[in-house]
Design an enzyme around this catalytic site. Structure first.
Site, PDB file in Angstrom:
ATOM      1  N   ARG A   4       0.829  -1.207   0.000  1.00 49.71           N
ATOM      2  CA  ARG A   4       0.000   0.000   0.000  1.00 49.71           C
ATOM      3  C   ARG A   4       0.865   1.259   0.000  1.00 49.71           C
ATOM      4  O   ARG A   4       1.899   1.311   0.675  1.00 49.71           O
ATOM      5  CB  ARG A   4      -0.937   0.005   1.219  1.00 49.71           C
ATOM      6  CG  ARG A   4      -1.994  -1.058   1.116  1.00 49.71           C
ATOM      7  CD  ARG A   4      -3.109  -0.907   2.121  1.00 49.71           C
ATOM      8  NE  ARG A   4      -3.854  -2.165   2.174  1.00 49.71           N
ATOM      9  CZ  ARG A   4      -4.777  -2.534   1.291  1.00 49.71           C
ATOM     10  NH1 ARG A   4      -5.096  -1.727   0.303  1.00 49.71           N
ATOM     11  NH2 ARG A   4      -5.385  -3.714   1.399  1.00 49.71           N
ATOM     12  N   ASP A   5       0.396   2.272  -0.745  1.00 45.16           N
ATOM     13  CA  ASP A   5       1.093   3.560  -0.758  1.00 45.16           C
ATOM     14  C   ASP A   5       1.015   4.184   0.635  1.00 45.16           C
ATOM     15  O   ASP A   5      -0.023   4.155   1.295  1.00 45.16           O
ATOM     16  CB  ASP A   5       0.453   4.501  -1.793  1.00 45.16           C
ATOM     17  CG  ASP A   5       1.356   5.672  -2.118  1.00 45.16           C
ATOM     18  OD1 ASP A   5       1.898   5.711  -3.239  1.00 45.16           O
ATOM     19  OD2 ASP A   5       1.529   6.559  -1.250  1.00 45.16           O
ATOM     20  N   ILE A   6       2.127   4.754   1.074  1.00 45.62           N
ATOM     21  CA  ILE A   6       2.209   5.323   2.424  1.00 45.62           C
ATOM     22  C   ILE A   6       1.342   6.587   2.546  1.00 45.62           C
ATOM     23  O   ILE A   6       0.950   6.972   3.655  1.00 45.62           O
ATOM     24  CB  ILE A   6       3.689   5.627   2.777  1.00 45.62           C
ATOM     25  CG1 ILE A   6       3.894   5.675   4.268  1.00 45.62           C
ATOM     26  CG2 ILE A   6       4.178   6.888   2.082  1.00 45.62           C
ATOM     27  CD1 ILE A   6       5.357   5.676   4.683  1.00 45.62           C
ATOM     28  N   ASN A  23       4.258   7.250 -13.509  1.00 40.54           N
ATOM     29  CA  ASN A  23       4.826   8.566 -13.754  1.00 40.54           C
ATOM     30  C   ASN A  23       6.266   8.438 -14.241  1.00 40.54           C
ATOM     31  O   ASN A  23       6.991   7.534 -13.804  1.00 40.54           O
ATOM     32  CB  ASN A  23       4.795   9.393 -12.464  1.00 40.54           C
ATOM     33  CG  ASN A  23       3.381   9.654 -11.982  1.00 40.54           C
ATOM     34  OD1 ASN A  23       2.490   9.918 -12.778  1.00 40.54           O
ATOM     35  ND2 ASN A  23       3.160   9.573 -10.679  1.00 40.54           N
ATOM     36  N   GLU A  26       8.503  10.739  -8.172  1.00 40.36           N
ATOM     37  CA  GLU A  26       9.262  11.074  -6.953  1.00 40.36           C
ATOM     38  C   GLU A  26      10.246   9.980  -6.574  1.00 40.36           C
ATOM     39  O   GLU A  26      11.312  10.260  -6.033  1.00 40.36           O
ATOM     40  CB  GLU A  26       8.291  11.304  -5.785  1.00 40.36           C
ATOM     41  CG  GLU A  26       7.478  12.576  -5.932  1.00 40.36           C
ATOM     42  CD  GLU A  26       6.406  12.720  -4.863  1.00 40.36           C
ATOM     43  OE1 GLU A  26       6.277  11.826  -4.000  1.00 40.36           O
ATOM     44  OE2 GLU A  26       5.693  13.733  -4.912  1.00 40.36           O
ATOM     45  N   VAL A  27       9.858   8.733  -6.800  1.00 42.87           N
ATOM     46  CA  VAL A  27      10.732   7.613  -6.448  1.00 42.87           C
ATOM     47  C   VAL A  27      11.235   6.981  -7.748  1.00 42.87           C
ATOM     48  O   VAL A  27      10.432   6.528  -8.580  1.00 42.87           O
ATOM     49  CB  VAL A  27       9.993   6.568  -5.583  1.00 42.87           C
ATOM     50  CG1 VAL A  27      10.924   5.406  -5.258  1.00 42.87           C
ATOM     51  CG2 VAL A  27       9.466   7.209  -4.296  1.00 42.87           C
ATOM     52  N   HIS A  31       7.113   2.167 -10.788  1.00 42.47           N
ATOM     53  CA  HIS A  31       6.027   1.566 -10.029  1.00 42.47           C
ATOM     54  C   HIS A  31       4.709   1.912 -10.683  1.00 42.47           C
ATOM     55  O   HIS A  31       4.524   3.012 -11.202  1.00 42.47           O
ATOM     56  CB  HIS A  31       6.033   2.060  -8.573  1.00 42.47           C
ATOM     57  CG  HIS A  31       6.245   3.522  -8.428  1.00 42.47           C
ATOM     58  ND1 HIS A  31       7.486   4.119  -8.552  1.00 42.47           N
ATOM     59  CD2 HIS A  31       5.371   4.528  -8.215  1.00 42.47           C
ATOM     60  CE1 HIS A  31       7.368   5.423  -8.408  1.00 42.47           C
ATOM     61  NE2 HIS A  31       6.090   5.700  -8.203  1.00 42.47           N
ATOM     62  N   MET A  32       3.809   0.950 -10.638  1.00 45.84           N
ATOM     63  CA  MET A  32       2.453   1.169 -11.132  1.00 45.84           C
ATOM     64  C   MET A  32       1.583   1.522  -9.935  1.00 45.84           C
ATOM     65  O   MET A  32       1.565   0.790  -8.941  1.00 45.84           O
ATOM     66  CB  MET A  32       1.964  -0.112 -11.805  1.00 45.84           C
ATOM     67  CG  MET A  32       0.548  -0.050 -12.299  1.00 45.84           C
ATOM     68  SD  MET A  32       0.058  -1.649 -12.973  1.00 45.84           S
ATOM     69  CE  MET A  32       0.669  -1.508 -14.643  1.00 45.84           C
ATOM     70  N   HIS A  33       0.898   2.664 -10.014  1.00 44.49           N
ATOM     71  CA  HIS A  33      -0.083   3.020  -8.982  1.00 44.49           C
ATOM     72  C   HIS A  33      -1.411   2.371  -9.368  1.00 44.49           C
ATOM     73  O   HIS A  33      -1.879   2.558 -10.502  1.00 44.49           O
ATOM     74  CB  HIS A  33      -0.320   4.533  -8.943  1.00 44.49           C
ATOM     75  CG  HIS A  33       0.863   5.355  -8.550  1.00 44.49           C
ATOM     76  ND1 HIS A  33       1.017   5.879  -7.288  1.00 44.49           N
ATOM     77  CD2 HIS A  33       1.948   5.773  -9.253  1.00 44.49           C
ATOM     78  CE1 HIS A  33       2.133   6.598  -7.237  1.00 44.49           C
ATOM     79  NE2 HIS A  33       2.721   6.549  -8.415  1.00 44.49           N
TER      80      HIS A  33
HETATM   81  P1  AMP Z   1       5.671   8.748  -7.854  1.00 46.62           P
HETATM   82  O1  AMP Z   1       5.350  10.191  -7.647  1.00 46.62           O
HETATM   83  O2  AMP Z   1       4.941   8.141  -9.018  1.00 46.62           O
HETATM   84  O3  AMP Z   1       7.168   8.494  -7.905  1.00 46.62           O
HETATM   85  O4  AMP Z   1       5.085   8.003  -6.587  1.00 46.62           O
HETATM   86  C1  AMP Z   1       5.843   7.655  -5.472  1.00 46.62           C
HETATM   87  C2  AMP Z   1       4.868   7.113  -4.463  1.00 46.62           C
HETATM   88  O5  AMP Z   1       5.575   6.371  -3.483  1.00 46.62           O
HETATM   89  C3  AMP Z   1       4.089   8.187  -3.712  1.00 46.62           C
HETATM   90  O6  AMP Z   1       2.697   7.993  -3.925  1.00 46.62           O
HETATM   91  C4  AMP Z   1       4.491   7.987  -2.267  1.00 46.62           C
HETATM   92  O7  AMP Z   1       3.439   8.226  -1.370  1.00 46.62           O
HETATM   93  C5  AMP Z   1       4.930   6.535  -2.264  1.00 46.62           C
HETATM   94  N1  AMP Z   1       5.871   6.152  -1.217  1.00 46.62           N
HETATM   95  C6  AMP Z   1       7.037   6.778  -0.896  1.00 46.62           C
HETATM   96  N2  AMP Z   1       7.660   6.123   0.108  1.00 46.62           N
HETATM   97  C7  AMP Z   1       6.865   5.065   0.428  1.00 46.62           C
HETATM   98  C8  AMP Z   1       6.946   4.016   1.383  1.00 46.62           C
HETATM   99  N3  AMP Z   1       7.975   3.927   2.237  1.00 46.62           N
HETATM  100  N4  AMP Z   1       5.961   3.093   1.424  1.00 46.62           N
HETATM  101  C9  AMP Z   1       4.905   3.181   0.592  1.00 46.62           C
HETATM  102  N5  AMP Z   1       4.774   4.154  -0.351  1.00 46.62           N
HETATM  103  C10 AMP Z   1       5.732   5.078  -0.431  1.00 46.62           C
END
Ligand code: AMP
Length: 121
Positions: free
Chosen positions: A35-37, A93, A101-102, A106-108
């Protein structure tokens, strides 16, 4: 000899290896889901390749099996979450303009409520 620069690991690699003990919804030899944090919808799950691929721009043909697995796991988890019939959105993204951001693709999987218009620019 080639000087191949290895991409830098993110927090997601630590979650995959469970060095950061995040509850996993799914894991196999290719992908991991949790799950997304910071959920942006009632259901917000991340499905990620175990292999570190920083951005969509770094995908190569050999990754196609893994990328297909992201979709079959999204399908399975959407059913398990009870959101498959109403529908949901899958998002990936890329880089700055994409809002990434990461830097581990990853697929949301987002749903559980109407998702509104596709883009909110
Ligand atoms: P993006 O903007 O597509 O790179 O999405 C990165 C996502 O990772 C965001 O929705 C964050 O809330 C999520 N995220 C960052 N750190 C964690 C974590 N430790 N556990 C779960 N989700 C995370």
């Amino acid at each position: 000899m080639t000087n191949k620069i290895e991409p830098e690991e993110t927090i997601f690699s630590k979650i995959i290896r469970q060095e950061i003990p995040t509850p996993l919804l799914y894991q196999d030899e290719l992908v991991t889901a949790f799950r997304d944090i910071s959920p942006q919808a009632k259901c917000h799950i991340l499905i990620i390749p175990n292999k570190l691929i920083p951005t969509v721009n770094d995908i190569v043909e050999q990754d196609e099996l893994t990328l297909g697995r992201l979709f079959t796991v999204a399908n399975k988890l959407a059913k398990e979450e009870g959101i498959a019939d109403d529908g949901y959105r899958l998002i990936m993204n890329c880089n700055n303009h994409g809002g990434q951001e990461v830097y581990h693709i990853h697929m949301h999987l987002v749903g559980g409520q109407p998702m509104g218009k596709m883009l909110n620019i």
